[in-house]
Design an enzyme around this catalytic site. Structure first.
Site: not given
Length: 262
Positions: A152, A169
Site C-alpha cells: 500500500s 497498518y
C-alpha cells in the site's frame, strides 16, 4: 500480426495455478478476475465462507477454473495446510498473490495491543508463512514461481494527521515492501520472482469509512483526479504475475493515480 501474437503470449497464464488470498472481494477479487481471464486456474482464499462462495460462483460463471478455500491466514498452522490442499486439488502452484489483510484505526498513543497483533499477524506474519510454505512445497522444487504482494502507499508514506491513525497498518505495509525486496534477492537465483503492488485510494469495505469522510480531499491529492477503480489493478497484477514481467523482481509498483508524486 505474428509479433502481436508473440507479445500477447507473454501474458498467457494457461495451465498455471494462482492462489489469491483475500480473493472473495475488493482488490483480491479484481486481481483474480484478471488472472482468470488470461487462463490461470484460481484458488481463492478468504475467511468468510459466504463471501467466498459468491466469488467462486461469479468467476465460475465467467468460465474460469476456480475453487474456494475458507481459512484464516493469521493462524500459524494455516499456511502449510492451505498449500497442501491446493496442491492436492490442482497438482501445482505457479503464482501466489498475497492480498489478505486487516486494518485497525486508533491514535498511536492509544493503539491497543490486540489491534496491533491482529494487523501484524495477518499482514506480515501470515504473508511470510504462506510465501514460505508455497516456496518450500512448489516454487523451489519446480525451480520457478511468482509472488505478488499487495502492499500500500501507506507503507511508503506517513499517515495524514487529519485522519484516524493506522500505525499498525502503516508498519505492516512497510514491512511487506522490504520483505518483497529481501525475498526477491534471496530467491531470485532459484527462479522465484517477488514483487509488490502498492495501491493508493481504492473504495472497498476496508476503506469505506475513510473514503466517505475524506473522499473529496483524496481526489484533490490525486493528480488523475479519481480514486482507484474496479479494473485499475488488473493490468499491473497481470504484468507482475506473467512472463511479461519476467525480468522484474524486487520492485514495488505504485498504483495510486499519482498521489505519491506530490
Amino acid at each position: 500480426m505474428a509479433e502481436m501474437g508473440r507479445l500477447a503470449g507473454l501474458f498467457d497464464l494457461t495451465g498455471r495455478v494462482a492462489i489469491v488470498t483475500g480473493g472473495s472481494r475488493g482488490l483480491g477479487l479484481q486481481i483474480a478476475r484478471a488472472l482468470g481471464e488470461y487462463g490461470a486456474s484460481l484458488a481463492l482464499v478468504a475467511r468468510r465462507q459466504a463471501d467466498l462462495d459468491a466469488a467462486v460462483e461469479e468467476l465460475a460463471a465467467m468460465g474460469h477454473s476456480v475453487s474456494g478455500f475458507a481459512i484464516d491466514l493469521s493462524d500459524p498452522e494455516a499456511a502449510a495446510a492451505l498449500t497442501a490442499r491446493v496442491l492436492a486439488q490442482f497438482g501445482r502452484i505457479d503464482i501466489l498473490v498475497n492480498n489478505a489483510g486487516a486494518a485497525w484505526g486508533a491514535p498511536a498513543e492509544a493503539f491497543p495491543l490486540d489491534g496491533w497483533n491482529k494487523v501484524i499477524d495477518l499482514n506480515v506474519t501470515g504473508l511470510f508463512l504462506l510465501s514460505q510454505a508455497v516456496a518450500r512445497a512448489a516454487f523451489l522444487p519446480q525451480g520457478k514461481g511468482t509472488i505478488v504482494n499487495v502492499a500500500s502507499i501507506e507503507g511508503l508514506l506517513g499517515h495524514h494527521p487529519d485522519r484516524l491513525g493506522t500505525i499498525a497498518y502503516n508498519t505492516a505495509k512497510g514491512a511487506v515492501v522490504n520483505m518483497t525486496r529481501a525475498l526477491a534477492a534471496e530467491w531470485g537465483p532459484r527462479g522465484i520472482r517477488v514483487n509488490a503492488l502498492a495501491p493508493g485510494f481504492f473504495p472497498s469495505k476496508m476503506t469505506m469509512a475513510t473514503v466517505e469522510a475524506h473522499g473529496a480531499e483524496m481526489l484533490r491529492q490525486t493528480p488523475l483526479g479519481k480514486l482507484g477503480g474496479e479494473t485499475d489493478l488488473m493490468g499491473p497484477a497481470l504484468l507482475l504475475a506473467s512472463d511479461a514481467g519476467g525480468h522484474i523482481t524486487g520492485q514495488v509498483l505504485v498504483v495510486d493515480g499519482g498521489t505519491t508524486i506530490i
